[in-house]
Enzyme design. Structure first.
Site, PDB file in Angstrom:
ATOM      1  CG  ASN A 290      -1.669   1.283   1.417  1.00 24.82           C
ATOM      2  OD1 ASN A 290      -2.517   1.654   0.607  1.00 24.82           O
ATOM      3  ND2 ASN A 290      -1.350   2.004   2.492  1.00 24.82           N
TER       4      ASN A 290
ATOM      5  CE1 TYR B 200      -0.039   7.768  -6.865  1.00 27.34           C
ATOM      6  CE2 TYR B 200      -1.911   8.270  -8.277  1.00 27.34           C
ATOM      7  CZ  TYR B 200      -1.385   7.663  -7.151  1.00 27.34           C
ATOM      8  OH  TYR B 200      -2.205   6.944  -6.319  1.00 27.34           O
ATOM      9  CB  SER B 201      -0.719   8.370 -14.505  1.00 27.27           C
ATOM     10  OG  SER B 201      -1.605   9.361 -14.027  1.00 27.27           O
TER      11      SER B 201
END
Length: 243
Positions: free
Chosen positions: A87, A153-154
């Protein structure tokens, strides 16, 4: 999840904290990993109200040596890991492609991609040996759709989706199930209420997703009610309207 050993990275706040609390309530032995020592200690104290079987490690998941040392400690104390939730990530940045520095690109790759690769490599051999494992990666709708002004980030979250699908094909026949979830707009992690949400215009439900809703999906995929699901990326985005 009784007696299962579950490791959650990025466990001190937000989705990671909510996953840890829920897995603890389901009987798992919890290992918390995060880089924020103060918040990590706070979450550990919360979980101790549910179960005594909890450990925490302050660890930078982008540091391979640090990750390997941490997982060796976990192995010595708890034995092999049954469940891994990757995570930990960084994301709060809004810049055009040309305005994102190469240094920032490398940092996002190190944390978001390699910070998933290192923990996975640390547990996978033992999972193969015992013919059991559950790995849940946390990606993002940004990795599915691609978000303007968040190219790095993408890209890193898109890599997590592809990693999930590819690795699942290698290990599904060994009873190791690898899946990922792609949250849409999530409630701010600074609010400690796992059921907190705010109004939001990006989806047809008109609100952010709660930490608990994301944790519920992760725990389902990590448990033994999802025994025929592998290699999937599940969007949890309130029926996204536009990007």
């Amino acid at each position: 999840m009784k007696e299962k050993v579950a490791v959650i990275t990025g466990a001190s706040v937000g989705i990671g904290r909510s996953v840890a609390l829920k897995m603890a309530s389901l009987g798992a032995k919890i290992v918390l990993i995060d880089i924020n020592k103060e918040k990590l200690s706070s979450t550990e104290e919360e979980i101790k109200q549910i179960t005594p079987h909890v450990l925490s490690f302050c660890c930078d998941v982008s540091d391979e040596k640090e990750v390997n040392n941490t997982f060796q400690h976990i192995r010595n104390l708890f034995g092999t890991v049954d469940i891994l939730v990757n995570n930990a990530a960084i994301w709060r940045t809004w810049n055009t492609f040309l305005d994102v520095s190469i240094e920032e690109w490398k940092r996002f790759i190190d944390v978001n991609i390699m910070g998933t690769v290192y923990p996975t490599r640390a547990v996978l051999g033992d999972m193969i040996e015992k013919n059991y494992g559950r790995i849940v990666n946390v990606a993002s709708v940004a990795g599915y759709y691609g978000n303007a002004n968040m190219t790095h980030y993408s890209a890193t979250k898109g890599a997590i989706i592809s990693l999930t699908k590819a690795l699942a094909k290698e290990v599904a026949d060994k009873n190791i199930l690898v899946n990922c979830i792609s949250p849409g707009t999530v409630s701010p992690s600074k609010n400690s209420d796992v059921n907190y949400y705010e109004e939001n215009t990006l989806n047809r439900m008109g609100r952010t997703g709660t930490d608990q809703e994301n944790a519920n999906l992760i725990c389902f995929l990590a448990g033994d009610d999802a025994t025929y699901i592998a290699g999937q990326n599940i969007l949890i985005d309130g029926c996204r309207m536009s990007i």
